[in-house]
Design a protein around this motif. Sequence first.
Motif, PDB file in Angstrom:
ATOM      1  N   VAL A   1       0.836  -1.203   0.000  1.00 28.00           N
ATOM      2  CA  VAL A   1       0.000   0.000   0.000  1.00 28.00           C
ATOM      3  C   VAL A   1       0.873   1.255   0.000  1.00 28.00           C
ATOM      4  CG1 VAL A   1      -1.680   1.348   1.321  1.00 28.00           C
ATOM      5  CG2 VAL A   1      -1.990  -1.115   1.055  1.00 28.00           C
ATOM      6  N   ILE A   2       1.901   1.290   0.873  1.00 24.63           N
ATOM      7  CA  ILE A   2       2.806   2.454   0.888  1.00 24.63           C
ATOM      8  C   ILE A   2       3.503   2.580  -0.458  1.00 24.63           C
ATOM      9  CG2 ILE A   2       4.921   3.390   1.913  1.00 24.63           C
ATOM     10  CD1 ILE A   2       4.040   2.178   4.588  1.00 24.63           C
ATOM     11  N   GLY A   3       3.931   1.433  -1.022  1.00 20.90           N
ATOM     12  CA  GLY A   3       4.564   1.443  -2.342  1.00 20.90           C
ATOM     13  C   GLY A   3       3.650   1.996  -3.409  1.00 20.90           C
ATOM     14  N   GLY A   4       2.355   1.690  -3.314  1.00 16.73           N
ATOM     15  CA  GLY A   4       1.394   2.210  -4.279  1.00 16.73           C
ATOM     16  C   GLY A   4       1.301   3.730  -4.270  1.00 16.73           C
ATOM     17  N   PHE A   5       1.482   4.320  -3.082  1.00 19.81           N
ATOM     18  CA  PHE A   5       1.409   5.771  -2.966  1.00 19.81           C
ATOM     19  C   PHE A   5       2.678   6.464  -3.473  1.00 19.81           C
ATOM     20  CE2 PHE A   5      -2.048   4.882   0.034  1.00 19.81           C
ATOM     21  CZ  PHE A   5      -2.955   5.879  -0.298  1.00 19.81           C
ATOM     22  N   VAL A   6       3.841   5.775  -3.372  1.00 22.48           N
ATOM     23  CA  VAL A   6       5.102   6.465  -3.679  1.00 22.48           C
ATOM     24  C   VAL A   6       5.736   6.047  -5.008  1.00 22.48           C
ATOM     25  CG1 VAL A   6       5.597   6.762  -1.221  1.00 22.48           C
ATOM     26  CG2 VAL A   6       6.580   4.798  -2.439  1.00 22.48           C
ATOM     27  N   VAL A   7       5.253   4.943  -5.624  1.00 21.65           N
ATOM     28  CA  VAL A   7       5.937   4.417  -6.811  1.00 21.65           C
ATOM     29  C   VAL A   7       5.969   5.418  -7.967  1.00 21.65           C
ATOM     30  CG1 VAL A   7       3.866   3.250  -7.710  1.00 21.65           C
ATOM     31  CG2 VAL A   7       6.134   2.423  -8.373  1.00 21.65           C
ATOM     32  N   ASP A   8       4.914   6.204  -8.153  1.00 21.14           N
ATOM     33  CA  ASP A   8       4.912   7.208  -9.221  1.00 21.14           C
ATOM     34  C   ASP A   8       5.922   8.325  -8.944  1.00 21.14           C
ATOM     35  OD1 ASP A   8       2.925   5.983 -10.773  1.00 21.14           O
ATOM     36  OD2 ASP A   8       1.327   6.889  -9.603  1.00 21.14           O
ATOM     37  N   LEU A   9       6.177   8.573  -7.656  1.00 22.61           N
ATOM     38  CA  LEU A   9       7.081   9.669  -7.277  1.00 22.61           C
ATOM     39  C   LEU A   9       8.550   9.254  -7.380  1.00 22.61           C
ATOM     40  CD1 LEU A   9       5.183  10.961  -4.092  1.00 22.61           C
ATOM     41  CD2 LEU A   9       5.204  12.011  -6.369  1.00 22.61           C
ATOM     42  N   ILE A  10       8.880   8.069  -6.864  1.00 24.53           N
ATOM     43  CA  ILE A  10      10.289   7.669  -6.806  1.00 24.53           C
ATOM     44  C   ILE A  10      10.679   6.735  -7.948  1.00 24.53           C
ATOM     45  CG2 ILE A  10      10.281   7.931  -4.297  1.00 24.53           C
ATOM     46  CD1 ILE A  10      10.351   4.891  -4.048  1.00 24.53           C
ATOM     47  N   GLY A  11       9.687   6.185  -8.655  1.00 18.76           N
ATOM     48  CA  GLY A  11       9.974   5.285  -9.768  1.00 18.76           C
ATOM     49  C   GLY A  11      10.058   3.833  -9.337  1.00 18.76           C
ATOM     50  N   MET A  12       9.779   2.945 -10.280  1.00 21.40           N
ATOM     51  CA  MET A  12       9.747   1.513  -9.971  1.00 21.40           C
ATOM     52  C   MET A  12      11.139   0.960  -9.678  1.00 21.40           C
ATOM     53  SD  MET A  12       6.828   0.264 -12.717  1.00 21.40           S
ATOM     54  CE  MET A  12       7.378   1.309 -14.075  1.00 21.40           C
ATOM     55  N   LYS A  13      12.174   1.518 -10.307  1.00 20.23           N
ATOM     56  CA  LYS A  13      13.535   1.012 -10.100  1.00 20.23           C
ATOM     57  C   LYS A  13      13.980   1.197  -8.658  1.00 20.23           C
ATOM     58  CE  LYS A  13      18.182   1.078 -12.029  1.00 20.23           C
ATOM     59  NZ  LYS A  13      18.984   1.405 -13.227  1.00 20.23           N
ATOM     60  N   ARG A  14      13.776   2.393  -8.098  1.00 17.19           N
ATOM     61  CA  ARG A  14      14.183   2.643  -6.711  1.00 17.19           C
ATOM     62  C   ARG A  14      13.423   1.738  -5.744  1.00 17.19           C
ATOM     63  NH1 ARG A  14      14.236   8.220  -8.418  1.00 17.19           N
ATOM     64  NH2 ARG A  14      16.365   9.042  -8.457  1.00 17.19           N
ATOM     65  N   LEU A  15      12.149   1.516  -6.038  1.00 19.22           N
ATOM     66  CA  LEU A  15      11.330   0.658  -5.181  1.00 19.22           C
ATOM     67  C   LEU A  15      11.862  -0.780  -5.194  1.00 19.22           C
ATOM     68  CD1 LEU A  15       8.906   1.431  -3.446  1.00 19.22           C
ATOM     69  CD2 LEU A  15       7.400   0.570  -5.237  1.00 19.22           C
ATOM     70  N   LEU A  16      12.290  -1.249  -6.357  1.00 18.53           N
ATOM     71  CA  LEU A  16      12.804  -2.613  -6.450  1.00 18.53           C
ATOM     72  C   LEU A  16      14.205  -2.747  -5.856  1.00 18.53           C
ATOM     73  CD1 LEU A  16      11.298  -3.535  -9.895  1.00 18.53           C
ATOM     74  CD2 LEU A  16      10.974  -4.817  -7.776  1.00 18.53           C
ATOM     75  N   VAL A  17      14.990  -1.681  -5.886  1.00 18.91           N
ATOM     76  CA  VAL A  17      16.281  -1.697  -5.174  1.00 18.91           C
ATOM     77  C   VAL A  17      16.029  -1.826  -3.669  1.00 18.91           C
ATOM     78  CG1 VAL A  17      18.290  -0.300  -4.548  1.00 18.91           C
ATOM     79  CG2 VAL A  17      17.573  -0.437  -6.939  1.00 18.91           C
ATOM     80  N   MET A  18      14.994  -1.121  -3.175  1.00 20.04           N
ATOM     81  CA  MET A  18      14.620  -1.244  -1.759  1.00 20.04           C
ATOM     82  C   MET A  18      14.173  -2.669  -1.440  1.00 20.04           C
ATOM     83  SD  MET A  18      12.519   2.337  -1.312  1.00 20.04           S
ATOM     84  CE  MET A  18      11.802   1.842   0.242  1.00 20.04           C
ATOM     85  N   ALA A  19      13.388  -3.287  -2.355  1.00 21.04           N
ATOM     86  CA  ALA A  19      12.939  -4.674  -2.156  1.00 21.04           C
ATOM     87  C   ALA A  19      14.139  -5.609  -2.057  1.00 21.04           C
ATOM     88  CB  ALA A  19      12.021  -5.098  -3.302  1.00 21.04           C
ATOM     89  N   PHE A  20      15.133  -5.401  -2.931  1.00 15.75           N
ATOM     90  CA  PHE A  20      16.344  -6.214  -2.927  1.00 15.75           C
ATOM     91  C   PHE A  20      17.074  -6.101  -1.586  1.00 15.75           C
ATOM     92  CE2 PHE A  20      21.002  -6.017  -3.527  1.00 15.75           C
ATOM     93  CZ  PHE A  20      21.246  -7.362  -3.790  1.00 15.75           C
ATOM     94  N   ILE A  21      17.220  -4.874  -1.085  1.00 18.14           N
ATOM     95  CA  ILE A  21      17.910  -4.650   0.199  1.00 18.14           C
ATOM     96  C   ILE A  21      17.156  -5.342   1.338  1.00 18.14           C
ATOM     97  CG2 ILE A  21      18.553  -2.888   1.894  1.00 18.14           C
ATOM     98  CD1 ILE A  21      19.050  -0.995  -0.537  1.00 18.14           C
ATOM     99  N   PHE A  22      15.820  -5.187   1.349  1.00 22.70           N
ATOM    100  CA  PHE A  22      15.009  -5.832   2.391  1.00 22.70           C
ATOM    101  C   PHE A  22      15.104  -7.360   2.299  1.00 22.70           C
ATOM    102  CE2 PHE A  22      12.305  -1.831   2.578  1.00 22.70           C
ATOM    103  CZ  PHE A  22      12.691  -1.500   3.874  1.00 22.70           C
ATOM    104  N   HIS A  23      15.042  -7.909   1.077  1.00 21.47           N
ATOM    105  CA  HIS A  23      15.169  -9.361   0.911  1.00 21.47           C
ATOM    106  C   HIS A  23      16.519  -9.849   1.409  1.00 21.47           C
ATOM    107  CE1 HIS A  23      11.807 -10.448  -2.159  1.00 21.47           C
ATOM    108  NE2 HIS A  23      11.579 -11.012  -1.013  1.00 21.47           N
ATOM    109  N   LEU A  24      17.571  -9.160   0.983  1.00 18.69           N
ATOM    110  CA  LEU A  24      18.929  -9.555   1.353  1.00 18.69           C
ATOM    111  C   LEU A  24      19.111  -9.520   2.873  1.00 18.69           C
ATOM    112  CD1 LEU A  24      21.513 -10.417  -0.158  1.00 18.69           C
ATOM    113  CD2 LEU A  24      22.284  -8.030  -0.038  1.00 18.69           C
TER     114      LEU A  24
END
Length: 412
Positions: free
Chosen positions: A61-84
């Motif tokens: 839900v938070i990602g849905g609000f910010v993805v247009d602002l920060i872009g999908m690439k930055r969001l997926l880099v964050m996902a990678f860091i959290f997964h790791l």
Amino acid sequence: MLNIKTTKLFWASCLALLVTSLSFGIRAGMMNQLGIDFQLNASQLGTITATAFWGFPLAIVIGGFVVDLIGMKRLLVMAFIFHLAGIVLTIFAQGYWTLFLSTLLIGIANGTVEAACNPLVAALYPENKTTRLNHFHLWFPGGIVIGTLLVTFFVHLGIGWKLQVAMMLIPTLIYGYLFSKLEFPVTERVSSGYSNKDMYKAVLSPLFIFMFICMFGTAITELFTGQWIGLLLKNVTDNAILLLTLTTGIMVIGRGFAEPVVQRLAPQGVLLLSAIFAAAGLYMLSTFTGNAVFFAAVIFGIGVCYFWPTMIGFVAENIPKSGALGLNLMGGAGMFAVSIYTIFMGSFYDNLIVKHLPSAGTASEQALAEAKKLAGPEILQATLVIPIALILAFGGLVVYMRSKKRTAVLDS
């Protein structure tokens, strides 16, 4: 964007979703061993498991609000860091709180993946959204199958749970590398020029609210039943866990061959047919015994296989102004509904077991097993109300979309 870039982005998205589903499959297979190694009781193990479901809707839900602002690439880099971070912390866990935190981080990573990848797939394939979302989401049941088989194989070889978890590092590092190197498109809402006002107006429209509410039902029917099927039917059949493997396998095949089904029936038609099969399968699972239960599992698997990606695909195709926020609100609604329903039905299940126990004296193991045998199918019968309601809802949706199409033709 060149076609090869589109393909690479799509397959990197699939790898990211594979890590998400592997985390479910592998963790489910190692929970008993975690309880033994760290001396955790059932309540503590249940809380650790639940944190993944809390982190997922929060992140999506938070990602849905910010993805247009920060872009999908930055969001997926964050996902990678959290997964790791979550995977490494699990491997080096020292007890309850490190397992709690690591599971929460993985849950947040899982939600962040969907928050970015659902709108990414919709943007990559604007003419074929529902089909491609089905192809993307086949990696969730596919990863659960891979994860459970991996755990079974490693246990057979005597390999511990730490190495099982470490296996998730391989697809994690690959998707992290690919996403860091690839060029991303903007979200479809941004490329179409829809404003924030258009987006918020779209998610408050009657059609979106209707689909949002229906998402509660489709997610509960699929995920609650899938997760509980082994527990509820373990006293009905000796191979209850195979029921989950069977339904999950049907989901992989169904989503892989989604294109002709979606083209023939349209998303709303697929949803109606899915609800009919899901209701029939759930009824069969709650009443059949012996090997007939496996036939029921096939029918149920056919019913639920298209639910999640087709719900998101319908919104992407018919309410495009809702953008990434609309897609992610749908996913968040589904996972949140499952978590609440699971808590409610867990209590209901305990009460049913007590009801079926002998009224006097201490219950024997045989009496307890018989009580569970009676209570499990009753839980499925109670849940059957949901897909029956969905049949009515999606029947109305089919009629509405046909009339809308007819009106558009007349106006043109």
